[in-house]
Design a protein around this motif. Structure first.
Motif, mmCIF file in Angstrom:
data_model
loop_
_atom_site.group_PDB
_atom_site.id
_atom_site.type_symbol
_atom_site.label_atom_id
_atom_site.label_comp_id
_atom_site.label_asym_id
_atom_site.label_seq_id
_atom_site.Cartn_x
_atom_site.Cartn_y
_atom_site.Cartn_z
ATOM 1 N N GLN A 175 0.831 -1.208 0.000
ATOM 2 C CA GLN A 175 0.000 0.000 0.000
ATOM 3 C C GLN A 175 0.865 1.257 0.000
ATOM 4 O O GLN A 175 0.528 2.245 -0.667
ATOM 5 C CB GLN A 175 -0.921 -0.024 1.209
ATOM 6 C CG GLN A 175 -1.979 -1.118 1.155
ATOM 7 C CD GLN A 175 -2.788 -1.211 2.432
ATOM 8 O OE1 GLN A 175 -2.453 -0.598 3.458
ATOM 9 N NE2 GLN A 175 -3.865 -1.983 2.404
ATOM 10 N N THR A 176 1.968 1.212 0.737
ATOM 11 C CA THR A 176 2.868 2.360 0.758
ATOM 12 C C THR A 176 3.454 2.628 -0.621
ATOM 13 O O THR A 176 3.519 3.773 -1.079
ATOM 14 C CB THR A 176 4.005 2.122 1.772
ATOM 15 O OG1 THR A 176 3.442 1.915 3.073
ATOM 16 C CG2 THR A 176 4.951 3.303 1.808
ATOM 17 N N LEU A 177 3.866 1.546 -1.298
ATOM 18 C CA LEU A 177 4.432 1.703 -2.640
ATOM 19 C C LEU A 177 3.385 2.189 -3.632
ATOM 20 O O LEU A 177 3.687 2.979 -4.526
ATOM 21 C CB LEU A 177 5.025 0.372 -3.106
ATOM 22 C CG LEU A 177 6.244 -0.133 -2.324
ATOM 23 C CD1 LEU A 177 6.660 -1.510 -2.823
ATOM 24 C CD2 LEU A 177 7.407 0.841 -2.437
ATOM 25 N N ALA A 178 2.132 1.691 -3.473
ATOM 26 C CA ALA A 178 1.062 2.105 -4.394
ATOM 27 C C ALA A 178 0.734 3.588 -4.244
ATOM 28 O O ALA A 178 0.276 4.225 -5.207
ATOM 29 C CB ALA A 178 -0.186 1.260 -4.159
ATOM 30 N N GLY A 186 10.709 9.567 -2.798
ATOM 31 C CA GLY A 186 11.063 9.555 -1.391
ATOM 32 C C GLY A 186 11.692 8.229 -0.983
ATOM 33 O O GLY A 186 12.275 7.510 -1.783
ATOM 34 N N LYS A 187 11.521 7.878 0.302
ATOM 35 C CA LYS A 187 12.045 6.624 0.817
ATOM 36 C C LYS A 187 10.996 5.938 1.675
ATOM 37 O O LYS A 187 10.169 6.600 2.307
ATOM 38 C CB LYS A 187 13.316 6.862 1.642
ATOM 39 C CG LYS A 187 14.525 7.255 0.804
ATOM 40 C CD LYS A 187 15.784 7.252 1.645
ATOM 41 C CE LYS A 187 17.010 7.556 0.789
ATOM 42 N NZ LYS A 187 18.261 7.517 1.571
ATOM 43 N N VAL A 188 11.045 4.620 1.661
ATOM 44 C CA VAL A 188 10.144 3.831 2.500
ATOM 45 C C VAL A 188 10.797 3.673 3.869
ATOM 46 O O VAL A 188 11.965 3.275 3.963
ATOM 47 C CB VAL A 188 9.872 2.445 1.885
ATOM 48 C CG1 VAL A 188 8.934 1.643 2.779
ATOM 49 C CG2 VAL A 188 9.280 2.597 0.491
ATOM 50 N N SER A 189 10.062 4.001 4.914
ATOM 51 C CA SER A 189 10.611 3.910 6.262
ATOM 52 C C SER A 189 10.875 2.454 6.630
ATOM 53 O O SER A 189 10.040 1.575 6.398
ATOM 54 C CB SER A 189 9.638 4.537 7.265
ATOM 55 O OG SER A 189 10.110 4.357 8.588
ATOM 56 N N SER A 190 12.035 2.217 7.194
ATOM 57 C CA SER A 190 12.391 0.865 7.627
ATOM 58 C C SER A 190 12.094 0.629 9.103
ATOM 59 O O SER A 190 12.372 -0.452 9.626
ATOM 60 C CB SER A 190 13.879 0.600 7.364
ATOM 61 O OG SER A 190 14.667 1.545 8.058
ATOM 62 N N ASP A 191 11.519 1.644 9.772
ATOM 63 C CA ASP A 191 11.177 1.489 11.185
ATOM 64 C C ASP A 191 10.040 0.482 11.342
ATOM 65 O O ASP A 191 9.057 0.501 10.592
ATOM 66 C CB ASP A 191 10.755 2.834 11.784
ATOM 67 C CG ASP A 191 11.894 3.834 11.804
ATOM 68 O OD1 ASP A 191 13.045 3.375 11.731
ATOM 69 O OD2 ASP A 191 11.628 5.047 11.859
#
Length: 434
Positions: A175-178, A186-191
């Motif tokens: 969902q974040t990528l979509a 940007g960047k996807v959070s790895s937290d």
């Protein structure tokens, strides 16, 4: 880390515990049924032995599962005469074959075994009501089946829950990528990402960095190319303008005019490419609420000369002040592109209007013209770069609406294309957040 390990293995522990509980239930219930049947048979044996001694079992030791009448024991002599019977009311056929068989006695179906004596000619007959034998098997099956069915149901539910729980991080990542803006990766959070997804997230962020670097390099190339192209074009046009056009013959004058026209088109295209490159760059502007009256009047004033040349009436319909969250410089470029586009596609002696209306959560700006409009087949393509309507004439580069859409995205402005109800042509509608 301890919480992650617990989250990873607590489902497995719960499954093992539940299976152990259900297995214990199966064992206990099966054991209970087996002991009840065993007690009944022992009681029948004890009752037979007691009858041989002209006695009977004391009533105080008779339990519920010591059901009389479910078993019988008969001893016959060599001539078939009855020597002993555990049930005096029981009447068996005079002839019974050796081995096991089913017979009807007292409206009951019995399973009867006949055993010959080794040292005497006596026959020993033992019988049990067949439904009693079946009942033990059925009870055992039921006793085993119910817990096993519960185990199956629990396993299915647990598996579905575990799979959904296990796939939830992957679903959230999807969902974040979509929702990622292709122009702002940007960047996807790895937290709080599971250990299994951290390498994927890291690889995705590395890929996004490379894509953004590539896009930035392409934008710089377009910017530099547009700058480099405009300079020699300006020099060529300046040299051409020095030539005395009146001294040329008709054929040469026509070629000269074609050269000037080509230079103008190339200069316009270079300017649009430069504008598109700048519009695509994220300048990191902070969007703030602004009064739109000034930028609206300025945008219309910039197009007055173009409207006057075609005798097109340019009008602003605004009943009350409007305030929206945007960048005024970007909004000015958006309106200039839309109003200029509307004037180009409006016939002479016709009309172009800009309508402003306030709504609860947004301000609506509409640029409407009385041209031929946009067919439904092309409404999704007009914002593509270098797209021009079939049969369209003019010096447009096909970049104006693409630039407009890019600026709208950067300012969180929703832009849509409709048919104008007032003028019958195209209606470009902007929705700006308040």
């Amino acid at each position: 880390m301890e919480q992650r390990l617990y989250a990873k293995y607590h489902h497995l522990i719960a499954s093992c515990v539940s299976r152990g509980v259900f297995t214990s239930m199966v064992y206990d219930l099966t054991e209970e049924e087996a002991f009840e049947s065993h007690d009944a048979q022992i009681y029948q044996l004890a009752q037979v032995v007691a009858q041989f001694q002209n006695d009977s079992i004391s009533p105080g030791y008779v339990e519920e599962d010591h059901v009389l009448g479910d078993y019988f024991v008969v001893i016959r002599g060599a001539g078939g005469e009855k020597i002993y019977s555990s049930d005096d009311k029981l009447v068996l056929p005079k002839t019974l074959r050796l081995g096991v068989q089913e017979i009807k006695v007292h409206d009951e179906t019995w399973l009867v075994w006949s055993f010959p004596g080794e040292k005497t000619a006596q026959t020993y007959i033992v019988g049990i009501i067949i439904h009693q034998a079946n009942e033990l098997a059925e009870q055992t099956v039921v006793t085993v089946s119910i817990p096993l069915a519960l185990v199956l149901v629990f396993s299915i539910v647990a598996t579905i829950f575990i799979v959904k729980r296990g796939l939830k991080p992957l679903t959230n990542l999807s969902q974040t990528l979509a929702s990622q803006d292709p122009e702002r990766l940007g960047k996807v959070s790895s937290d709080k990402q599971p250990d299994e997804l951290e390498p994927i997230v890291t690889s995705l962020n590395t890929l996004f960095d490379r894509i953004e670097e590539y896009i930035a390099r392409e934008q710089r190339f377009i910017d530099d190319a547009a700058h480099e192209i405009r300079t020699p074009l300006t020099v060529v046009k300046a040299q051409c303008q020095v030539i005395e056009r009146d001294k040329l013959d008709d054929a040469t004058r026509m070629r000269f005019d074609n050269i000037i026209q080509g230079i103008d088109r190339a200069t316009h295209l270079a300017a649009k490419l430069l504008e598109h490159a700048r519009a695509s760059q994220d300048q990191g502007k902070d969007l703030e609420p602004h009064d739109l009256s000034g930028v609206l009047q300025e945008s219309l004033a910039q197009q007055v000369h173009a409207a006057h040349e075609k005798n097109v009436e340019l009008q602003l319909l605004q009943s009350e002040p409007a305030e929206a969250i945007t960048d005024l410089e970007d909004l000015s470029a958006i309106l200039s592109n839309l109003i200029g586009n509307a004037i180009r596609h409006t016939p002479k002696d016709d009309q172009v209007i800009v309508v402003v209306s306030n709504h609860e959560e947004h301000v609506c700006l509409s640029v409407e013209d009385s041209g031929s409009g946009v067919p439904d087949d092309f409404k999704d393509k007009v914002f593509d770069r270098f797209f021009r309507m079939p049969g369209q004439t003019g010096s447009g580069a096909g970049l104006g609406l693409s630039i407009t859409q890019t600026l709208c995205r950067r300012n969180n402005i929703e832009i849509t294309l409709h048919e104008s109800e007032r003028l019958g042509g195209a209606c470009f509608q902007l929705k700006l957040k308040r």
